[in-house]
Design a protein around this motif. Structure first.
Motif, PDB file in Angstrom:
ATOM      1  N   LEU A  42       0.841  -1.201   0.000  1.00 40.62           N
ATOM      2  CA  LEU A  42       0.000   0.000   0.000  1.00 40.62           C
ATOM      3  C   LEU A  42       0.877   1.251   0.000  1.00 40.62           C
ATOM      4  N   ALA A  45       2.308   1.721  -3.456  1.00 32.86           N
ATOM      5  CA  ALA A  45       1.294   2.144  -4.420  1.00 32.86           C
ATOM      6  C   ALA A  45       0.969   3.630  -4.259  1.00 32.86           C
ATOM      7  N   LEU A  46       0.989   4.109  -3.011  1.00 28.59           N
ATOM      8  CA  LEU A  46       0.707   5.520  -2.739  1.00 28.59           C
ATOM      9  C   LEU A  46       1.777   6.425  -3.349  1.00 28.59           C
ATOM     10  N   GLU A  48       3.979   5.528  -5.692  1.00 31.05           N
ATOM     11  CA  GLU A  48       4.053   5.304  -7.142  1.00 31.05           C
ATOM     12  C   GLU A  48       2.991   6.102  -7.899  1.00 31.05           C
ATOM     13  N   VAL A  49       1.785   6.133  -7.348  1.00 30.08           N
ATOM     14  CA  VAL A  49       0.697   6.808  -8.043  1.00 30.08           C
ATOM     15  C   VAL A  49       0.982   8.307  -8.162  1.00 30.08           C
ATOM     16  N   LYS A  50       1.612   8.869  -7.128  1.00 30.09           N
ATOM     17  CA  LYS A  50       1.931  10.300  -7.190  1.00 30.09           C
ATOM     18  C   LYS A  50       3.102  10.551  -8.126  1.00 30.09           C
ATOM     19  N   ILE A  53       1.617   9.252 -12.091  1.00 30.92           N
ATOM     20  CA  ILE A  53       0.380   9.720 -12.709  1.00 30.92           C
ATOM     21  C   ILE A  53       0.342  11.248 -12.732  1.00 30.92           C
ATOM     22  N   LEU A  62      -6.465  11.949 -15.961  1.00 32.42           N
ATOM     23  CA  LEU A  62      -5.277  11.351 -15.358  1.00 32.42           C
ATOM     24  C   LEU A  62      -4.538  10.550 -16.418  1.00 32.42           C
ATOM     25  N   GLU A  64      -0.714   8.307 -17.340  1.00 32.44           N
ATOM     26  CA  GLU A  64       0.645   7.837 -17.067  1.00 32.44           C
ATOM     27  C   GLU A  64       1.429   8.196 -18.329  1.00 32.44           C
ATOM     28  N   GLU A  69      -5.253   7.346 -21.568  1.00 33.97           N
ATOM     29  CA  GLU A  69      -5.578   6.161 -22.364  1.00 33.97           C
ATOM     30  C   GLU A  69      -6.615   6.500 -23.440  1.00 33.97           C
TER      31      GLU A  69
ATOM     32  N   MET B   1      -8.217  -0.387 -18.480  1.00 32.36           N
ATOM     33  CA  MET B   1      -9.036   0.820 -18.630  1.00 32.36           C
ATOM     34  C   MET B   1      -8.365   2.021 -17.950  1.00 32.36           C
ATOM     35  N   GLN B   2      -7.721   1.768 -16.813  1.00 29.66           N
ATOM     36  CA  GLN B   2      -7.022   2.855 -16.117  1.00 29.66           C
ATOM     37  C   GLN B   2      -5.528   2.529 -16.072  1.00 29.66           C
ATOM     38  N   PRO B   3      -4.668   3.568 -15.935  1.00 31.99           N
ATOM     39  CA  PRO B   3      -3.228   3.276 -15.816  1.00 31.99           C
ATOM     40  C   PRO B   3      -2.956   2.332 -14.644  1.00 31.99           C
ATOM     41  N   PRO B   5      -0.658   2.112 -12.233  1.00 24.83           N
ATOM     42  CA  PRO B   5      -0.454   2.588 -10.858  1.00 24.83           C
ATOM     43  C   PRO B   5      -1.764   2.927 -10.150  1.00 24.83           C
ATOM     44  N   ILE B   6      -2.757   3.409 -10.894  1.00 21.22           N
ATOM     45  CA  ILE B   6      -4.060   3.733 -10.301  1.00 21.22           C
ATOM     46  C   ILE B   6      -4.765   2.437  -9.889  1.00 21.22           C
ATOM     47  N   ARG B   8      -3.345  -0.350  -9.157  1.00 24.43           N
ATOM     48  CA  ARG B   8      -2.627  -0.974  -8.034  1.00 24.43           C
ATOM     49  C   ARG B   8      -2.991  -0.322  -6.709  1.00 24.43           C
ATOM     50  N   LEU B   9      -3.113   1.028  -6.703  1.00 16.76           N
ATOM     51  CA  LEU B   9      -3.463   1.700  -5.455  1.00 16.76           C
ATOM     52  C   LEU B   9      -4.892   1.338  -5.045  1.00 16.76           C
ATOM     53  N   GLN B  25     -11.666   3.114  -5.018  1.00 13.95           N
ATOM     54  CA  GLN B  25     -11.518   4.006  -6.172  1.00 13.95           C
ATOM     55  C   GLN B  25     -11.591   5.470  -5.729  1.00 13.95           C
ATOM     56  N   THR B  28      -8.459   6.467  -3.983  1.00 12.52           N
ATOM     57  CA  THR B  28      -7.373   6.631  -4.950  1.00 12.52           C
ATOM     58  C   THR B  28      -7.452   7.997  -5.630  1.00 12.52           C
ATOM     59  N   TYR B  29      -8.656   8.384  -6.049  1.00  9.46           N
ATOM     60  CA  TYR B  29      -8.809   9.692  -6.691  1.00  9.46           C
ATOM     61  C   TYR B  29      -8.515  10.814  -5.710  1.00  9.46           C
ATOM     62  N   LEU B  32      -4.877  11.155  -5.596  1.00 11.03           N
ATOM     63  CA  LEU B  32      -4.392  11.745  -6.849  1.00 11.03           C
ATOM     64  C   LEU B  32      -4.598  13.258  -6.895  1.00 11.03           C
TER      65      LEU B  32
END
Lengths: 211, 211
Positions: A42, A45-46, A48-50, A53, A62, A64, A69, B1-3, B5-6, B8-9, B25, B28-29, B32
């Protein structure tokens, strides 16, 4: 009363939305009783996401890397643009599988009370994207295909409605050939009339359709 | 559908108890959209708590260092021992400010169905702590003051009750001079009879007191 590292983790959990002090405490004890790997996963992941992304340079969703996408997907219709308040609004729309166009994330909604004016949102960027395909405008450098329709999907709240009206007025003036639409407002599927609030029911009446 | 790292978090959040995929979710947002410092603070607290918090060598409560805050506190009555299932049970008892004794954390409750037997809990350690002050036993090395009363505060569930009965039988045999008590069971304060379940109401009757 408790060791400082426990208090710090509880406090950090309690800063998350919808997590009160009791839940934060429960989560902390959960972490304490589970493996170190789970806690590190966890934590990783916190961070990494910052780190990985950021914002899509076209639509501010958002992403990467440089593009999100949706903007990377050549099969998405560039003539259809869906305007949303935040990146969290993209996922529910994608889940419907009804929409195959692109997005534009505003970064909020107009709210003078909270000091959010037109300059605080990605409005100029939206108008520029829409105007890029406008025949009255000088041709854009990267020749983006023209936008036919802008679906304004801001929330059905006071701020969201105000933002939608503002965008529709601006686009009518700047790009009169572009259709501006708004998501339908009405009774949610599965709801019953008896429990519908009067505003929603009023909208459902106003937007009634022939069957 | 989402990157990735998102995803995974979200997945890491969803592994926490009481947090479903939607809440994961949303969290996570939130991360972010908030500062990197806030995400790093939570990440750091997660790693720190696993690195710095272990078990108290006397009572198995959570401890930063060798002993927990309760066992380090010389003002706590060493003659009174409260037996709980897990370290999370200590805090609610501390919050009552009713209890000034020490603790013994079992690390669970007897549950043959889940394969938890007496050897999986800190029962021998409990009997040894209690016997340390027993006149029939050889004097202990560190001459711990005698335990007068053991309050069994395991949960009022099938496993908790079974554990309480097991402990009380063992202590009666091993340390007959020690009083073993159980927390009162009955109607929670503020509840009404109409909504009480029959087992709780039955216990409230069985445990009725003169006023």
């Amino acid at each position: 009363m408790q060791p400082a590292p426990i208090e710090r983790l509880s406090a950090a959990f309690a800063r998350l939305p919808g997590i009160g002090p009791r839940t934060a405490q429960r989560l902390t004890y959960h972490v304490l009783t589970r493996s170190e790997e789970e806690a590190r996963a966890l934590a990783h992941a916190l961070v990494e996401v910052k780190e990985r992304i950021g914002e899509c340079s076209i639509c501010f969703n958002l992403a990467e890397g440089e593009l999100c996408e949706v903007c990377r997907d050549a099969r998405r219709d560039p003539g259809l643009l869906c305007v949303v308040e935040g990146p969290a609004d993209v996922l529910p729309i994608e889940r419907t599988h009804e929409y195959r166009g692109r997005y534009h994330v505003l970064g909020g909604a107009l709210s003078p009370v909270d000091g959010v004016g037109p300059r605080d949102l990605r409005l100029e960027e939206l108008y520029r994207r829409v105007a890029a395909g406008d025949p009255d405008q000088p041709p854009p450098v990267d020749a983006t295909p023209p936008v036919r329709e802008v679906v304004v999907a801001t929330n059905p709240t006071t701020a969201g409605e105000a933002t939608a009206l503002h965008i529709s007025a601006e686009l009518r003036r700047r790009s009169p050939d572009v259709t501006v639409t708004r998501l339908a407002s009405g009774l949610p599927v599965g709801a019953d009339l008896e429990h519908a609030d009067e505003v929603t029911l009023g909208r459902a009446f106003a937007g009634r359709r022939t069957i």
